[in-house]
Write a protein that holds these residues in place. Structure first.
Motif, PDB file in Angstrom:
ATOM      1  N   ALA A  13       0.821  -1.214   0.000  1.00 26.45           N
ATOM      2  CA  ALA A  13       0.000   0.000   0.000  1.00 26.45           C
ATOM      3  C   ALA A  13       0.856   1.267   0.000  1.00 26.45           C
ATOM      4  O   ALA A  13       0.458   2.283  -0.581  1.00 26.45           O
ATOM      5  CB  ALA A  13      -0.927   0.009   1.211  1.00 26.45           C
ATOM      6  N   THR A  14       2.016   1.212   0.631  1.00 27.42           N
ATOM      7  CA  THR A  14       2.857   2.404   0.754  1.00 27.42           C
ATOM      8  C   THR A  14       3.951   2.481  -0.307  1.00 27.42           C
ATOM      9  O   THR A  14       4.635   3.504  -0.401  1.00 27.42           O
ATOM     10  CB  THR A  14       3.519   2.458   2.148  1.00 27.42           C
ATOM     11  OG1 THR A  14       4.241   1.232   2.382  1.00 27.42           O
ATOM     12  CG2 THR A  14       2.461   2.641   3.233  1.00 27.42           C
ATOM     13  N   ALA A  15       4.108   1.432  -1.099  1.00 26.22           N
ATOM     14  CA  ALA A  15       5.129   1.443  -2.151  1.00 26.22           C
ATOM     15  C   ALA A  15       4.564   0.859  -3.450  1.00 26.22           C
ATOM     16  O   ALA A  15       5.076  -0.131  -3.977  1.00 26.22           O
ATOM     17  CB  ALA A  15       6.361   0.664  -1.708  1.00 26.22           C
ATOM     18  N   PRO A  16       3.512   1.470  -3.989  1.00 31.59           N
ATOM     19  CA  PRO A  16       2.903   0.934  -5.215  1.00 31.59           C
ATOM     20  C   PRO A  16       3.848   0.953  -6.412  1.00 31.59           C
ATOM     21  O   PRO A  16       3.734   0.115  -7.306  1.00 31.59           O
ATOM     22  CB  PRO A  16       1.691   1.842  -5.444  1.00 31.59           C
ATOM     23  CG  PRO A  16       1.993   3.095  -4.682  1.00 31.59           C
ATOM     24  CD  PRO A  16       2.789   2.671  -3.500  1.00 31.59           C
ATOM     25  N   ARG A  17       4.794   1.914  -6.422  1.00 31.98           N
ATOM     26  CA  ARG A  17       5.740   1.967  -7.535  1.00 31.98           C
ATOM     27  C   ARG A  17       6.602   0.706  -7.574  1.00 31.98           C
ATOM     28  O   ARG A  17       6.874   0.146  -8.661  1.00 31.98           O
ATOM     29  CB  ARG A  17       6.630   3.199  -7.404  1.00 31.98           C
ATOM     30  CG  ARG A  17       7.660   3.350  -8.524  1.00 31.98           C
ATOM     31  CD  ARG A  17       7.011   3.695  -9.848  1.00 31.98           C
ATOM     32  NE  ARG A  17       7.462   2.832 -10.928  1.00 31.98           N
ATOM     33  CZ  ARG A  17       7.212   3.057 -12.215  1.00 31.98           C
ATOM     34  NH1 ARG A  17       6.518   4.128 -12.572  1.00 31.98           N
ATOM     35  NH2 ARG A  17       7.637   2.221 -13.139  1.00 31.98           N
ATOM     36  N   LYS A 196      -6.310  -0.598   0.527  1.00 30.47           N
ATOM     37  CA  LYS A 196      -5.501   0.137  -0.437  1.00 30.47           C
ATOM     38  C   LYS A 196      -4.609  -0.793  -1.249  1.00 30.47           C
ATOM     39  O   LYS A 196      -4.421  -0.591  -2.461  1.00 30.47           O
ATOM     40  CB  LYS A 196      -4.653   1.182   0.295  1.00 30.47           C
ATOM     41  CG  LYS A 196      -3.927   2.136  -0.640  1.00 30.47           C
ATOM     42  CD  LYS A 196      -3.256   3.253   0.138  1.00 30.47           C
ATOM     43  CE  LYS A 196      -2.578   4.252  -0.807  1.00 30.47           C
ATOM     44  NZ  LYS A 196      -1.961   5.383  -0.057  1.00 30.47           N
ATOM     45  N   SER A 197      -4.074  -1.810  -0.620  1.00 26.52           N
ATOM     46  CA  SER A 197      -3.178  -2.739  -1.330  1.00 26.52           C
ATOM     47  C   SER A 197      -3.888  -3.466  -2.459  1.00 26.52           C
ATOM     48  O   SER A 197      -3.252  -3.885  -3.438  1.00 26.52           O
ATOM     49  CB  SER A 197      -2.586  -3.758  -0.343  1.00 26.52           C
ATOM     50  OG  SER A 197      -3.606  -4.529   0.276  1.00 26.52           O
ATOM     51  N   ASP A 237      -7.262   7.343   3.353  1.00 28.48           N
ATOM     52  CA  ASP A 237      -5.970   6.661   3.515  1.00 28.48           C
ATOM     53  C   ASP A 237      -4.866   7.536   4.092  1.00 28.48           C
ATOM     54  O   ASP A 237      -3.721   7.091   4.201  1.00 28.48           O
ATOM     55  CB  ASP A 237      -5.523   6.079   2.172  1.00 28.48           C
ATOM     56  CG  ASP A 237      -5.192   7.158   1.143  1.00 28.48           C
ATOM     57  OD1 ASP A 237      -5.548   8.325   1.368  1.00 28.48           O
ATOM     58  OD2 ASP A 237      -4.578   6.826   0.101  1.00 28.48           O
ATOM     59  N   ALA A 238      -5.168   8.773   4.467  1.00 28.04           N
ATOM     60  CA  ALA A 238      -4.125   9.650   5.012  1.00 28.04           C
ATOM     61  C   ALA A 238      -3.543   9.056   6.294  1.00 28.04           C
ATOM     62  O   ALA A 238      -4.286   8.821   7.261  1.00 28.04           O
ATOM     63  CB  ALA A 238      -4.698  11.037   5.282  1.00 28.04           C
TER      64      ALA A 238
END
Length: 371
Positions: A13-17, A196-197, A237-238
């Motif tokens: 979720a925090t590193a989609p790239r 989010k993931s 998602d903040a």
């Protein structure tokens, strides 16, 4: 084991790239899917990896060349990321026409991000009648045509299988949402990561991970209840928002969030024509601010769900300048008041850095509910 699974959700979720690069390195083609509803089943069936593009908490600079300041920051941040190369390597982006701001995003994208083709998905307002379903199907055929230009190949049998995979994911996500409602120890941040993931993984991969989580949670005794609430909005998602909710002891027992449970309420119905069935799915969808329905059943859904889940309050997280949500809020507020369900409104923005006003609002709401 539960925490280890949530760590995996958090990483994605925090590193989609990084997740996107992983798929590209495997030789897969990635197609971006923007809010709120895109026909991911079609992309999946044609061999593409659908990857959500819901913007990010970034400073807006270049996007201001295309948008006025009073437009939704989710959409503005999407264009900002596109201009800055954050989506580099994607084969295309599919943008639906479900609000006025999304319509302008597609047209601006064509000029601002020329290396990632824009594929429009035009939905009808009157989606339920036969003519609305036919219109949706024609829109899907347009998407298929554009994807074929990128090397995809449409096959009805493959779409039927993708429909099945997505239905299974829907069912697992609905079950996970029910299980999370019984586990107050699961934080708002962890819950956000789970949902989010899902935007950044192939659905069969995400389904398997969520099934593991459900199995672990069903074998775990829940902690004592905190303060059960329902959260409603487009995006929640903040990290600072979720940290405040966890700090103040809120337990999200259900959500009416476009980026969370709204995605999984409706399955593709059975039918011999897989594309027709997918169009019928959109016709069957409801209870969302961007899905036209003069009766506004979403409002009663929130009240009924709050009662069913024994929620002590409703927190409406308003994305600044989101017209559809702003129109609905008045009715939500009145319905909650009539049902004696406390409700509060907080406003968020992709550019927010200070959350102290939100903290004060939620702290006051908590104290009021606990009186």
């Amino acid at each position: 084991m539960v925490n280890e699974i949530f760590d995996q959700f958090h990483k994605i979720a925090t590193a989609p790239r990084a997740q996107m690069d992983s798929y590209l390195q495997q030789g897969k083609k990635v197609v971006l899917t923007s809010p709120v509803y895109t026909p991911e089943e079609i992309l999946h069936s044609m061999g593409f990896v659908p990857m959500g593009a819901w913007g990010a908490d970034v400073e807006l600079n270049r996007s201001k060349e295309y948008f006025p300041a009073f437009l939704c920051s989710i959409v503005q941040s999407m264009l900002e990321l596109g201009i800055n190369g954050a989506y580099k390597g994607a084969s295309a982006i599919v943008i639906p026409s479900l609000c006025d701001t999304l319509k302008t995003l597609g047209e601006n994208w064509k000029y601002a991000v020329k290396d990632i083709p824009f594929i429009p998905m035009t939905y009808p307002q009157h989606r339920k009648p036969a003519y609305g379903i036919a219109y949706t199907k024609a829109g899907y055929e347009r998407v298929i045509h554009d994807l074929e230009k990128l090397g995809g190949k449409f096959d009805a049998a493959a779409l039927a299988e993708s429909n099945r995979i997505y239905n299974r994911h829907n069912q697992v996500m609905r079950r996970a949402e029910e299980v999370l409602a019984n586990h107050p120890e699961i934080t708002a941040a962890q819950r956000s990561d789970l949902f989010k993931s899902a935007f950044f993984m192939l659905k069969e991969e995400h389904t398997a991970l969520v099934e593991q989580l459900i199995k672990e949670l069903e074998g775990t005794a829940p902690a004592a209840e905190n303060l059960p609430v329902i959260v409603s909005g487009i995006l929640t998602d903040a990290p600072q928002l979720n940290a405040i909710m966890d700090e103040l002891g809120f337990h999200i027992v259900a959500d009416d969030v476009a980026a969370q449970s709204r995605q999984y309420r409706t399955d593709v119905p059975e039918g011999e024509d897989a594309l027709q069935a997918l169009a019928e799915k959109f016709g069957n969808m409801d209870n969302c601010s961007v899905l036209y329905n003069v009766e506004k059943p979403r409002v009663q859904w929130i009240v009924d769900t709050a009662k069913e889940r024994n929620a002590k309050g409703v927190i409406v997280v308003m994305t600044k300048f989101c017209d559809p949500e702003e129109f609905d809020y008045v009715m939500i507020k009145k319905a909650c008041e009539k049902a004696d369900i406390p409700a509060t409104l907080i406003e968020v923005d992709r550019q927010m850095k200070q959350f102290e006003q939100i903290r004060t609002n939620l702290e006051t709401f908590r104290d009021m509910v606990n009186m």
